[in-house]
Write a protein that holds these residues in place. Structure first.
Motif, short mmCIF file in Angstrom:
data_model
loop_
_atom_site.label_atom_id
_atom_site.label_comp_id
_atom_site.label_asym_id
_atom_site.label_seq_id
_atom_site.Cartn_x
_atom_site.Cartn_y
_atom_site.Cartn_z
N SER A 81 0.88 -1.19 0.00
CA SER A 81 0.00 0.00 0.00
C SER A 81 0.90 1.22 0.00
N PRO A 82 0.85 2.02 -1.07
CA PRO A 82 1.76 3.17 -1.16
C PRO A 82 1.55 4.14 0.00
N GLU A 83 2.66 4.69 0.48
CA GLU A 83 2.60 5.68 1.54
C GLU A 83 2.36 7.06 0.93
N PHE A 118 17.86 11.43 7.30
CA PHE A 118 16.55 11.38 6.65
C PHE A 118 16.54 10.33 5.55
N ASP A 119 17.59 10.32 4.72
CA ASP A 119 17.66 9.36 3.61
C ASP A 119 17.72 7.92 4.11
N ILE A 120 18.46 7.71 5.20
CA ILE A 120 18.63 6.35 5.74
C ILE A 120 17.32 5.84 6.35
N ARG A 142 13.42 8.09 3.86
CA ARG A 142 13.21 8.10 2.41
C ARG A 142 12.40 6.86 2.03
N LEU A 143 11.30 7.05 1.31
CA LEU A 143 10.43 5.92 0.95
C LEU A 143 11.03 5.07 -0.16
N TYR A 144 10.74 3.77 -0.11
CA TYR A 144 11.18 2.85 -1.17
C TYR A 144 10.14 1.75 -1.35
N GLU A 157 5.70 3.37 -3.61
CA GLU A 157 6.69 3.36 -2.51
C GLU A 157 5.93 3.12 -1.21
N ASP A 158 6.20 1.97 -0.60
CA ASP A 158 5.32 1.49 0.48
C ASP A 158 6.00 1.36 1.83
N SER A 159 7.29 1.75 1.92
CA SER A 159 8.00 1.44 3.15
C SER A 159 9.18 2.39 3.33
#
Length: 290
Positions: A89-91, A139-141, A144-146, A154-156
């Protein structure tokens, strides 16, 4: 920092330093109380059928007013309702949620724990010395959504998986390694604690242990074995996993450390340039009452 059977002494020394700096760690027996109850049973792979060896909640008391009064916990708790439970489920990230992510990072960056972690990572040429750039790196670590599932958007993200928890195909509970989320979900009756898992020849953990192996269900999906730090601050966990993540390029890094009275295996898996999952495994506990 690839897997070795021996204890990583350098990392142990650093993590013990962070442990001592973690002034926001809650005190067992005073700030919270646990009811460990019975030993959890075996759960077959893929099954959500678990014997309940604990009729009562794990947390019999948590000083929530104290949690809310500490900036890092308060900003952390604001993030816990920002995610879709199910992978695939996309965030959707709102401006308000991005502001909450930013507030949380600002709060933890003001702590001695994260200042020491940052200093260490700069000395190892893994992080920029500039605080704003380091915040962007964090923030990226973590945020950031993937794509965790191939289907959908992008679900997680690392934070959601590790600290909030997710479900896969509505059949499997994944992630969910944080004690504050556990307590809050247990209070809402979404989490049912099933009992503790013993380690090695030590049959019963102690109610003032800061690392526990647990079995529980979340909205009827069972986690046969989940290990969590208990009582530690969010900044401590973010610091520990960020350091291990940045010090290794391996897809899965597993390192053995001695922290306080615990021997732990710390596992961090990467998902590209972000954290896929991270968690402790309790190997042994040289418990001495202090």
């Amino acid at each position: 920092m690839a897997r070795s059977q021996g204890v990583n002494q350098d990392l142990s020394n650093l993590l013990n330093e962070l442990w001592k700096l973690d002034v926001n760690r809650l005190k067992p027996g005073r700030d919270y109380r646990l009811g460990l109850q019975g030993k959890a049973g075996y759960v077959a792979q893929g099954s959500n059928d678990a014997r309940d060896s604990a009729k009562l909640p794990l947390f019999s008391f948590v000083n929530e007013a104290k949690l809310r009064s500490i900036k890092t916990y308060n900003s952390f708790m604001n993030l816990l309702d920002n995610y879709e439970m199910s992978t695939g489920s996309p965030e959707t990230v709102t401006a308000e949620e991005l502001a909450e992510d930013s507030n949380f990072l600002d709060a933890i960056l003001q702590t001695s724990v994260m200042k020491r972690a940052h200093e260490y990572l700069v000395s190892k040429h893994q992080s920029p010395s500039d605080l704003k750039s380091f915040k962007n790196q964090l923030f990226d670590i973590w945020f950031r959504l993937y794509h965790r599932e191939r289907s959908g958007g992008e679900d997680s993200c690392g934070f959601e998986h590790v600290f909030v928890g997710e479900t896969r195909d509505s059949k499997e509970l994944i992630g969910f390694h944080n004690w504050v989320q556990f307590y809050l979900q247990e209070k809402l009756k979404n989490v049912d604690y099933k009992g503790y898992k013993a380690v090695g020849n030590k049959n019963t953990p102690d109610e003032d242990d800061h690392v526990l192996n647990l079995q529980f269900s979340w909205k009827d999906l069972v986690k046969p074995l989940g290990t969590s730090f208990i009582g530690v601050s969010p900044e401590f966990e973010v610091a520990v996993y960020t350091i291990i993540f940045l010090m290794s390029n391996d897809k899965k890094t597993s390192v053995i450390v001695n922290v306080d009275e615990y021997q732990l295996e710390l596992v961090v898996c990467r998902h590209g340039h972000a954290i896929g999952t991270s968690y402790p495994k309790l190997l042994s506990n040289n418990h001495q009452h202090r």
